[in-house]
Design a protein around this motif. Structure first.
Motif, mmCIF file in Angstrom:
data_model
loop_
_atom_site.group_PDB
_atom_site.id
_atom_site.type_symbol
_atom_site.label_atom_id
_atom_site.label_comp_id
_atom_site.label_asym_id
_atom_site.label_seq_id
_atom_site.Cartn_x
_atom_site.Cartn_y
_atom_site.Cartn_z
ATOM 1 N N GLY A 269 0.905 -1.028 0.233
ATOM 2 C CA GLY A 269 0.305 0.226 0.027
ATOM 3 C C GLY A 269 0.825 1.114 -0.733
ATOM 4 N N GLN A 270 2.190 1.024 -0.657
ATOM 5 C CA GLN A 270 3.041 2.694 -0.497
ATOM 6 C C GLN A 270 3.421 3.151 -2.420
ATOM 7 N N LEU A 271 3.476 4.254 -2.127
ATOM 8 C CA LEU A 271 4.290 4.472 -3.360
ATOM 9 C C LEU A 271 6.011 5.046 -2.612
ATOM 10 N N VAL A 272 6.510 4.528 -3.865
ATOM 11 C CA VAL A 272 8.060 5.090 -2.834
ATOM 12 C C VAL A 272 8.940 5.113 -4.193
ATOM 13 N N ALA A 273 9.615 5.698 -3.549
ATOM 14 C CA ALA A 273 11.071 6.445 -4.768
ATOM 15 C C ALA A 273 12.227 5.726 -4.901
ATOM 16 N N PHE A 274 12.822 5.485 -6.141
ATOM 17 C CA PHE A 274 14.241 5.182 -5.898
ATOM 18 C C PHE A 274 14.967 6.593 -6.301
ATOM 19 N N ASP A 275 16.122 6.423 -5.720
ATOM 20 C CA ASP A 275 16.888 7.908 -6.953
ATOM 21 C C ASP A 275 18.060 7.185 -6.826
ATOM 22 N N LEU A 276 17.450 6.919 -8.829
ATOM 23 C CA LEU A 276 18.198 6.805 -9.346
ATOM 24 C C LEU A 276 19.214 7.464 -10.262
ATOM 25 N N GLY A 277 18.949 8.990 -9.857
ATOM 26 C CA GLY A 277 19.568 10.025 -10.806
ATOM 27 C C GLY A 277 19.553 9.585 -12.529
ATOM 28 N N LEU A 278 18.013 8.956 -12.236
ATOM 29 C CA LEU A 278 17.448 9.059 -13.678
ATOM 30 C C LEU A 278 16.666 10.522 -15.315
ATOM 31 N N THR A 279 17.261 9.774 -15.540
ATOM 32 C CA THR A 279 16.392 11.283 -16.962
ATOM 33 C C THR A 279 15.342 10.625 -17.733
ATOM 34 N N PRO A 280 14.107 11.465 -17.488
ATOM 35 C CA PRO A 280 12.575 10.906 -17.902
ATOM 36 C C PRO A 280 12.691 10.701 -18.667
ATOM 37 N N ALA A 281 12.388 9.756 -19.967
ATOM 38 C CA ALA A 281 11.667 10.224 -21.415
ATOM 39 C C ALA A 281 10.647 10.595 -22.117
ATOM 40 N N ALA A 282 10.733 11.139 -23.025
ATOM 41 C CA ALA A 282 10.267 12.301 -23.202
ATOM 42 C C ALA A 282 8.881 10.909 -23.437
ATOM 43 N N SER A 283 7.593 12.401 -22.689
ATOM 44 C CA SER A 283 5.963 11.723 -22.384
ATOM 45 C C SER A 283 4.968 12.205 -23.672
ATOM 46 N N HIS A 284 4.026 11.572 -23.761
ATOM 47 C CA HIS A 284 2.930 11.830 -24.907
ATOM 48 C C HIS A 284 1.485 11.618 -24.154
ATOM 49 N N THR A 285 1.198 12.942 -24.759
ATOM 50 C CA THR A 285 0.057 13.452 -24.282
ATOM 51 C C THR A 285 -1.683 13.462 -25.278
ATOM 52 N N GLY A 286 -2.386 13.673 -25.215
ATOM 53 C CA GLY A 286 -3.398 13.663 -26.450
ATOM 54 C C GLY A 286 -4.901 14.114 -25.431
ATOM 55 N N SER A 287 -5.910 13.913 -26.132
ATOM 56 C CA SER A 287 -7.132 13.981 -25.221
ATOM 57 C C SER A 287 -8.214 13.066 -26.156
ATOM 58 N N VAL A 288 -9.738 12.750 -25.549
ATOM 59 C CA VAL A 288 -10.237 11.735 -25.569
ATOM 60 C C VAL A 288 -11.783 12.273 -25.534
ATOM 61 N N THR A 289 -12.901 12.661 -26.183
ATOM 62 C CA THR A 289 -13.639 12.471 -26.514
ATOM 63 C C THR A 289 -14.718 10.915 -25.115
ATOM 64 N N THR A 290 -15.345 11.719 -24.365
ATOM 65 C CA THR A 290 -16.290 10.774 -23.727
ATOM 66 C C THR A 290 -18.175 10.926 -23.387
ATOM 67 N N ARG A 291 -18.089 10.340 -22.588
ATOM 68 C CA ARG A 291 -19.672 10.282 -23.353
ATOM 69 C C ARG A 291 -20.989 11.374 -23.060
ATOM 70 N N GLU A 292 -19.993 11.927 -21.954
ATOM 71 C CA GLU A 292 -20.825 13.167 -22.204
ATOM 72 C C GLU A 292 -20.465 14.331 -22.823
ATOM 73 N N ASP A 293 -18.851 14.552 -23.628
ATOM 74 C CA ASP A 293 -19.026 14.984 -24.171
ATOM 75 C C ASP A 293 -20.028 14.844 -25.789
#
Length: 294
Positions: A269-293
């Motif tokens: 039941g935890q969120l933990v963080a490993f300090d690895l000194g990493l660089t994140p990969a490029a992120s991708h986003t978008g938007s999607v229509t839902t039933r309410e829309d």
């Protein structure tokens, strides 16, 4: 390796961490039927009441979050946990104000559908894994990975047997997913709704692959779930094994802009963080229509 920092505890079977860009991490709480924000100081704030079994999350283009909701199922000891509020497996959108709506597409194949994880591609297409009826492991149906367009319609899908699970885009532009019952990681060439033939990238030495993510150097981090370990691959070869300890069950992971690998421990039941000194990969986003829309 230095032990990870426990960012937050008391989470109700956390899964699907998503870096929010402000130092906070969103996590779904499967047995809490909700999605929550975990601040850097560990403060947990509800973001949306999802019902069912929220299993994975992805950040949208306008700050909204998308949730793969398996309908209300989780493993519990030698049996299964069923949510008090069962629903049909679906994709949900959680707007910044907390409103939860449902993305409309019907998943291919027979019910029940168990959407597990999701991510956006470089072109804004949303890719979702459907693990199928994993409450029936002896006779489990083939699952699918499904491509959803901005209008909420299904653009295409690929059948994946043996429980497709975690999903993420690699720096090579391919879609990677875990196949839990074979311990394999597969990669697909994709373009919108078109899927190429899967290529096996690696096979975990133990455990059951669940969620996965990449860092900016192309290293692949795969949560081994019941194996209580995170397996790190470079060029398809096992480079490191991070043991997480008995009773943790690492379910999924994401890389933060702060150099840390954030991992959800389902059983602990935890969120933990490993300090690895990493660089994140490029992120991708978008938007999607839902039933309410619609």
């Amino acid at each position: 390796m230095t032990a990870p920092r426990v960012v937050a505890g008391g989470l109700r079977f956390p899964e699907g961490p998503t870096w929010l860009g402000d130092g906070a991490v969103a996590v779904v709480e499967m047995k809490g039927e909700a999605i929550s924000r975990v601040a850097p100081d560990g403060t947990v704030t509800p973001l949306g009441d999802c019902g069912g079994g929220p299993n994975g999350s992805a950040l949208g283009a306008d700050g909204e979050l998308y949730v793969a909701n398996n309908g209300g199922l989780s493993a519990e000891g030698t049996g299964y946990w069923h949510a008090p509020r069962q629903l049909e497996g679906c994709v949900q959108r959680v707007d910044p104000g907390g409103t939860v709506t449902t993305v409309p597409p019907a998943f291919p194949g027979p019910a029940p559908h168990r959407p597990n994880d999701l991510c956006f591609g470089p072109d804004g297409t949303l890719y979702v894994t459907d693990s199928a009826d994993w409450e029936n492991l002896r006779g489990i149906s083939p699952g699918h990975v499904v491509a959803i367009g901005a209008d909420g319609g299904v653009l295409g899908s690929a059948e994946v047997p043996a429980m497709p699970n975690g999903v993420a885009f690699g720096p090579d532009g391919r879609l990677y997913l875990t196949q839990s019952l074979t311990r394999k990681v597969l990669a697909f060439e994709v373009s919108g709704g078109t899927f190429g033939e899967p290529e096996q990238i690696c096979k975990l030495p133990s455990g059951m692959p669940d969620g996965l993510c990449f860092d900016g150097e192309g290293r692949l981090y795969v949560c081994g779930s019941i194996g209580n370990a995170i397996f790190v691959y470079s060029g398809g070869e096992l480079a490191e094994t991070i043991e997480t300890g008995d009773g943790t069950q690492p379910t999924n992971c994401c890389a933060g802009d702060d150099g840390r690998l954030y991992v959800t421990y389902g059983l602990a039941g935890q969120l933990v963080a490993f300090d690895l000194g990493l660089t994140p990969a490029a992120s991708h986003t978008g938007s999607v229509t839902t039933r309410e829309d619609s």
